[in-house]
Design an enzyme around this catalytic site. Structure first.
Site, PDB file in Angstrom:
ATOM      1  CG  HIS A  45     -18.377 -76.920  21.005  1.00 46.68           C
ATOM      2  ND1 HIS A  45     -17.515 -75.897  20.683  1.00 46.68           N
ATOM      3  CD2 HIS A  45     -17.592 -77.951  21.416  1.00 46.68           C
ATOM      4  CE1 HIS A  45     -16.271 -76.283  20.905  1.00 46.68           C
ATOM      5  NE2 HIS A  45     -16.291 -77.527  21.344  1.00 46.68           N
ATOM      6  CB  CYS A  75     -16.193 -74.419  17.867  1.00 45.68           C
ATOM      7  SG  CYS A  75     -17.928 -74.142  17.396  1.00 45.68           S
ATOM      8  CG  ASN A 107     -24.706 -86.978  29.930  1.00 46.05           C
ATOM      9  OD1 ASN A 107     -25.758 -87.570  29.735  1.00 46.05           O
ATOM     10  ND2 ASN A 107     -23.581 -87.301  29.317  1.00 46.05           N
ATOM     11  CG  ASP A 129     -13.682 -79.613  21.741  1.00 43.42           C
ATOM     12  OD1 ASP A 129     -13.379 -78.843  20.811  1.00 43.42           O
ATOM     13  OD2 ASP A 129     -14.576 -79.349  22.571  1.00 43.42           O
TER      14      ASP A 129
END
Length: 589
Positions: A235, A178, A298, A258
C-alpha cells in the site's frame, strides 16, 4: 522602476494581483502591474515547511522524477513515475483543487484564511484526491472492474491525470490505485512548496472489526477465501514535511497522509496528517487518525481453516507481521531507503512493546487501566498452543525469478524436527491475488503424501507452467501458492508464498544527443516473449521536459517472439535532467 515584494512567512498561499494606485492633481488612477503566486517556502527558516537540508529539498521539492515500489515484501518491484510539478498549468490546477475542497473543514472559503497552514492545506488535498465527492480527482474501480476507464496501472505520471480532471470539469478520473493516488498528492504538495514523498508498506492490513488483527480464511484445498478482512500485499501513501503548530511542534518532521479511502468500522475515510513519530511511540490520542495508521503497521495475523463452511480452526498466528517493510526512494539515488524504523521500534524490543501496550490501551478502552502483563497475557492467548509444537518446519523458496511466459519454479523445503517418522497428506493450490488482497481464480491444485524420517530434510520441486497461470494473471501480476495439510491428519499445517511475475522490458535507446529545442530521436523496441499472440499492443511514451503530452503508438498484434521497433522524434523544451518513459499495454497486461 523596480518593485520587490516580500511576503511574510505566514501569508496565505495562492495567486495575487499587484495593482498600482496613482494620485495626481486630485485624480486617482489604478493600473494592474501583473499577478504573482505565493507558495510555501522550505528554504525560509520561519516557514512551517522549512527543511534545512539542501539535498533533501532538491529531492522532496524540486525533483520531478520518482519511483513507485510495488510487489511483495520478498520480491519488491519498482517503476518510474513523473510527478511533473513544474509543467505548464499544473500550479493553477493545484490551486483549483484548493478552491474545490475549500468547504472541507471550513464551510466557507471567502477569506482563504486557512491557506497559510500546511496542516489544513494537506487535509484539503488529502480529501480531494479520492474522496467519495463528485469533484474528487481520481476514482478507484469497484470490484476490479475498470472497463469504463483507464487501467489503474497504465498511468506513468501525475500530469495527464491532473489535466484530465481539470479539463473534464473537475470530475473524477477513472481509474487509479493507491500508488497513483499517493503520487498525484505528492505532485500537488511539491507544487505548493511542501516537501513530500511516496512511501510503500508491505503486508498492509485492512480490517473492519478488529483494529489490531487481520484474519485470512482458507479451505481444505488451500484456497484463500474472500472474507471481510483484506491483507494488502502493498500500500502506498504520502509523507509531507511540516511543523505541526496544532500539536506544539516547533520544528518540521514527516507527517503521514493517506489519500486512499480505506474501510474502517465507521465506513471509508482518508487518514492524516499523522505525525510519524507518534505512530512509533503509540501516542494515538495526539494526532489525526493515529490509531488507523498504528494498527496498519502493527496488526497481528491469524489464519483460519474453514471446513465445509461451518467449522473454523485457527492454524496460524503471527504477532506483528504487518508493515514488515516500509520504503521510499532514497535522496539523490534510484535505490530505495528502508524507513521501517521511523514507524516502529525493532520487533520484540522493550520500546516496541511499550509503544504497543500504550496504543492497545487507547484502541481498546476496556484496557485503559490494564497493566502491561495483563495485555501481554491477552495477546498470548491468541496463539494456538499446538501451532509451534507440530514438529515440522516448512518454507517455499523461489528457484527462479519468473517473467511473463516463463514457468514458475519453487522448492518446497520440509524439515522434521522430531526423532520419529512423520507422514502427512498435503493439498497444494495456486490462485491469483490482487495487490489489495482480494483472492481471485484458483488455477492449479494438487495433493501429495509426504513421509519424513527422524530429523529428515526434504526438498521437493514444484513447477507451475505459464499455460496454467497465464490465462488468469491480471494487471497485479501476483499469485499465491499454498500447501496445507489435510485436516484428517489431525494437525493443520500451512506454508504459503506470494509470487510476482515480472513484465517483459521495453528497451529505449537514444539515437542522438538531446539538446534544448532541437529535435531528438530514440529507438523503442519490445519483444513478445509469449508462445502466443499479444493483441491490442499500444506503446505510450511520455517525459517531463520532453513531451508536452503523452505519445501513443499502436503496434497492433505481435506474434510470438516477434520484435517491434519504432523510431520516435521529440523536441526537449526544458533544460535539466529528464526521463523518457515507455510503457506497453496489451490484452494481457
Amino acid at each position: 522602476i523596480s518593485i520587490s515584494v516580500f511576503p511574510p512567512s505566514n501569508v496565505c498561499i495562492g495567486r495575487y494581483i499587484l495593482n498600482m494606485q496613482i494620485t495626481s492633481c486630485g485624480h486617482t488612477y489604478q493600473r494592474c502591474l501583473g499577478d504573482f503566486y505565493v507558495l510555501f517556502n522550505p528554504w525560509c527558516a520561519d516557514d512551517p515547511v522549512y527543511m534545512d537540508n539542501q539535498a533533501h529539498r532538491e529531492e522532496y521539492v524540486l525533483n520531478e522524477h520518482g519511483i513507485l515500489y510495488e510487489g511483495v515484501h520478498k520480491h519488491i518491484t519498482s517503476r518510474p513515475w513523473h510527478f511533473g510539478q513544474f509543467e505548464d498549468g499544473i500550479l493553477d490546477i493545484c490551486l483549483k483543487i484548493l478552491d474545490m475542497g475549500a468547504s472541507y473543514h471550513h464551510g466557507s472559503d471567502r477569506d482563504h484564511c486557512w491557506r497559510n497552514d500546511p496542516v489544513h492545506v494537506s487535509m484539503v488535498v488529502n480529501h480531494m484526491i479520492s474522496s467519495h465527492t463528485t469533484n474528487s480527482i481520481m476514482k478507484i474501480p469497484e470490484n476490479n472492474d475498470y472497463l469504463k476507464g483507464t487501467k489503474p496501472f497504465s498511468w506513468n505520471g501525475s500530469v495527464p491525470i491532473l489535466q484530465q480532471w481539470y479539463s473534464g470539469r473537475c470530475r473524477p478520473v477513472r481509474y487509479g490505485y493507491c500508488g497513483s493516488l499517493a503520487s498525484v498528492m505528492c505532485t500537488v504538495m511539491r507544487c505548493l512548496g511542501i516537501p513530500s514523498r511516496v512511501v510503500t508498506s508491505f503486508c498492509f492490513p485492512c480490517s473492519i472489526e478488529n483494529p489490531l488483527g487481520i484474519n485470512e480464511i482458507f479451505d481444505s484445498s488451500g484456497k484463500n477465501l474472500c472474507g471481510k478482512d483484506k491483507l494488502w500485499r502493498y500500500h502506498c501513501w504520502n509523507e509531507s514535511w511540516m511543523a505541526r503548530r496544532d500539536i506544539n511542534q516547533c520544528c518540521g518532521d514527516w507527517q503521514c497522509l493517506d489519500p486512499t479511502p480505506l474501510e474502517t468500522g465507521r465506513g471509508s475515510a482518508c487518514s492524516g496528517p499523522t505525525w510519524v513519530r507518534s505512530i512509533r511511540e503509540g501516542e494515538l490520542d495526539l494526532d489525526y487518525d493515529g490509531h488507523h495508521m498504528f494498527s496498519r503497521v502493527n496488526s497481528n495475523y491469524v489464519g483460519w481453516l474453514s471446513q465445509n463452511n461451518a467449522k473454523r480452526t485457527k492454524f496460524f498466528c503471527d504477532t506483528w507481521p504487518c508493515g514488515q517493510r516500509l520504503i521510499t526512494k532514497s535522496v539523490g539515488s534510484e535505490q530505495f531507503e528502508d524507513i521501517t524504523g521511523a514507524y516502529k521500534y525493532e520487533l520484540g524490543s522493550v520500546k516496541n512493546k511499550e509503544a504497543y501496550f500504550r496504543a492497545y490501551r487507547r484502541i481498546h478502552p476496556g484496557y485503559c487501566n490494564a497493566s502491561n502483563c495483563h495485555i501481554e497475557r491477552e495477546l498470548s492467548s491468541l496463539k494456538n498452543p499446538f501451532l509451534s509444537d507440530s514438529g515440522i518446519n516448512m518454507r517455499l523458496k523461489m528457484a527462479n525469478c519468473p517473467m511473463y511466459g516463463e514457468d514458475v519454479q519453487l522448492h518446497w523445503l520440509l524439515e522434521n524436527l522430531r526423532n520419529e517418522n512423520k507422514t502427512l497428506k498435503f493439498n497444494l493450490c495456486a490462485q491469483i491475488i490482487t495487490y489489495s488482497g482480494c483472492p481471485m481464480d484458483q488455477f492449479w491444485k494438487d495433493s501429495v503424501n509426504i513421509t519424513l524420517g527422524p530429523r529428515e530434510v526434504k526438498k521437493i520441486p514444484l513447477c507451475i507452467s505459464y499455460n496454467q497461470y497465464g490465462p488468469y494473471l491480471c494487471d497485479h501480476n501476483i499469485m499465491k501458492v499454498v500447501a496445507v495439510s489435510d485436516p484428517e491428519c489431525g494437525e493443520v499445517l500451512m506454508v504459503s508464498r506470494d509470487i510476482v511475475v515480472n513484465r517483459p522490458p521495453v528497451i529505449v535507446k537514444l539515437l542522438s544527443q538531446p539538446r534544448l529545442k532541437v529535435p531528438c530521436t530514440a529507438e523503442i523496441s519490445f519483444c513478445n516473449p509469449l508462445q502466443e499472440d499479444m493483441k491490442n499492443c499500444v506503446m505510450t511514451l511520455e517525459g517531463c521536459g520532453l513531451f508536452k503530452e503523452p505519445m501513443t503508438i499502436d503496434l497492433g498484434t505481435l506474434a510470438s517472439n516477434q520484435q517491434a521497433r519504432t523510431i520516435v522524434e521529440f523536441t526537449p523544451y526544458r533544460l535539466g535532467s529528464h526521463r523518457l518513459l515507455a510503457n506497453l499495454g496489451c490484452h494481457k497486461f
